[in-house]
Motif scaffolding. Structure first.
Motif, mmCIF file in Angstrom:
data_model
loop_
_atom_site.group_PDB
_atom_site.id
_atom_site.type_symbol
_atom_site.label_atom_id
_atom_site.label_comp_id
_atom_site.label_asym_id
_atom_site.label_seq_id
_atom_site.Cartn_x
_atom_site.Cartn_y
_atom_site.Cartn_z
ATOM 1 N N UNK A 1 -4.554 4.945 -4.343
ATOM 2 C CA UNK A 1 -4.904 4.816 -2.929
ATOM 3 C C UNK A 1 -4.576 3.444 -2.388
ATOM 4 N N UNK A 2 -4.958 2.406 -3.134
ATOM 5 C CA UNK A 2 -4.634 1.041 -2.704
ATOM 6 C C UNK A 2 -3.129 0.817 -2.710
ATOM 7 N N UNK A 3 -2.449 1.330 -3.709
ATOM 8 C CA UNK A 3 -0.995 1.158 -3.778
ATOM 9 C C UNK A 3 -0.318 1.795 -2.565
ATOM 10 N N UNK A 4 -0.695 3.032 -2.241
ATOM 11 C CA UNK A 4 -0.085 3.714 -1.094
ATOM 12 C C UNK A 4 -0.363 2.969 0.206
ATOM 13 N N UNK A 5 -1.598 2.525 0.389
ATOM 14 C CA UNK A 5 -1.944 1.813 1.619
ATOM 15 C C UNK A 5 -1.170 0.501 1.715
ATOM 16 N N UNK A 6 -1.134 -0.239 0.612
ATOM 17 C CA UNK A 6 -0.447 -1.536 0.643
ATOM 18 C C UNK A 6 1.063 -1.395 0.780
ATOM 19 N N UNK A 7 1.656 -0.511 -0.010
ATOM 20 C CA UNK A 7 3.116 -0.416 -0.028
ATOM 21 C C UNK A 7 3.676 0.390 1.145
ATOM 22 N N UNK A 8 3.097 1.535 1.415
ATOM 23 C CA UNK A 8 3.693 2.422 2.405
ATOM 24 C C UNK A 8 3.182 2.192 3.821
ATOM 25 N N UNK A 9 1.979 1.640 3.942
ATOM 26 C CA UNK A 9 1.427 1.428 5.279
ATOM 27 C C UNK A 9 1.573 -0.029 5.706
ATOM 28 N N UNK B 1 6.016 -4.838 -6.271
ATOM 29 C CA UNK B 1 5.346 -5.684 -7.266
ATOM 30 C C UNK B 1 4.029 -6.211 -6.716
ATOM 31 N N UNK B 2 4.031 -6.651 -5.480
ATOM 32 C CA UNK B 2 2.804 -7.139 -4.859
ATOM 33 C C UNK B 2 1.773 -6.022 -4.749
ATOM 34 N N UNK B 3 2.232 -4.838 -4.363
ATOM 35 C CA UNK B 3 1.332 -3.695 -4.239
ATOM 36 C C UNK B 3 0.725 -3.327 -5.587
ATOM 37 N N UNK B 4 1.534 -3.326 -6.638
ATOM 38 C CA UNK B 4 1.022 -3.021 -7.981
ATOM 39 C C UNK B 4 -0.008 -4.055 -8.426
ATOM 40 N N UNK B 5 0.280 -5.324 -8.202
ATOM 41 C CA UNK B 5 -0.631 -6.387 -8.622
ATOM 42 C C UNK B 5 -1.954 -6.304 -7.868
ATOM 43 N N UNK B 6 -1.887 -6.217 -6.557
ATOM 44 C CA UNK B 6 -3.118 -6.171 -5.756
ATOM 45 C C UNK B 6 -3.907 -4.899 -6.047
ATOM 46 N N UNK B 7 -3.231 -3.777 -6.192
ATOM 47 C CA UNK B 7 -3.916 -2.514 -6.507
ATOM 48 C C UNK B 7 -4.611 -2.590 -7.858
ATOM 49 N N UNK B 8 -3.948 -3.178 -8.837
ATOM 50 C CA UNK B 8 -4.566 -3.343 -10.157
ATOM 51 C C UNK B 8 -5.784 -4.241 -10.069
ATOM 52 N N UNK B 9 -5.641 -5.336 -9.352
ATOM 53 C CA UNK B 9 -6.745 -6.279 -9.208
ATOM 54 C C UNK B 9 -7.929 -5.638 -8.496
ATOM 55 N N UNK B 10 -7.666 -4.955 -7.391
ATOM 56 C CA UNK B 10 -8.740 -4.313 -6.629
ATOM 57 C C UNK B 10 -9.409 -3.218 -7.458
#
Length: 182
Positions: A38-46, A52-61
């Motif tokens: 969910x975080x990955x889709x919101x960060x990357x696609x929206x 890479x940033x989306x993966x890192x932030x999603x993992x962290x969150x």
């Protein structure tokens, strides 16, 4: 969550099929997956972050989110699935299979999110997100969250009716009838 009187319960199904430790691991995997993707889709696609940033932030969150990683079985997937739900309910309104996807998600959320805690957070998050992020087709969004509410009410009708009956017989209701001296 696993032993309540909802008609369909993800946790009850997991714990009836698998040994406790496997069911617990599967439940945690489901929580983390919903939160991470969910975080990955919101960060990357929206928000158009890089992959890479989306993966890192999603993992962290996902790791620091207490409701995604440390959530108890009682809350279900409601808190962890909020970013996933926001993405699919708000950002996919113009897709061909929108109602099919949101109906499946509504059944899944209904089978796991507790109606008095995590579902309220999920539903409130969807409604607040609507005012922040306008979907492409608002009427589709309103129909799908109405369907979500209806499915939750149907699945948890026995529990909600029990809350109502308990409220009728509770000390607070009785004290109002008999009245206390001022």
């Amino acid at each position: 969550q696993g032993f309540v009187t909802s008609y369909l319960s993800l946790e009850r199904s997991l714990f009836n099929i698998f040994p406790v430790w496997i069911a617990y691991l599967l439940h945690k995997f489901i929580l983390l997956s919903f939160n991470f993707f969910g975080m990955y889709f919101v960060l990357h696609k929206v928000l158009h972050f890089k992959k890479v940033e989306s993966l890192f932030v999603s993992s962290f969150v996902s790791v620091i989110n207490p409701y995604a990683l440390h959530s108890t079985i009682q809350h279900g997937i409601g808190y962890a699935a909020l970013p996933f739900a926001v993405y699919f309910y708000l950002f996919k309104t113009d897709k061909k299979h929108y109602f099919l996807i949101t109906t499946i998600l509504s059944i899944l959320f209904s089978s796991s999110a507790a109606p008095t805690t995590s579902f309220l957070a999920l539903y409130g998050g969807l409604i607040i997100s609507y005012f922040i992020i306008k979907p492409a087709k608002p009427i589709h969004f309103l129909i799908s969250i109405s369907l979500l509410l209806l499915i939750v009410l149907i699945n948890w009708s026995e529990v909600l009716y029990g809350f109502y009956e308990y409220g009728q017989h509770s000390a607070r209701f009785q004290s109002h009838k008999t009245g206390f001296p001022d």
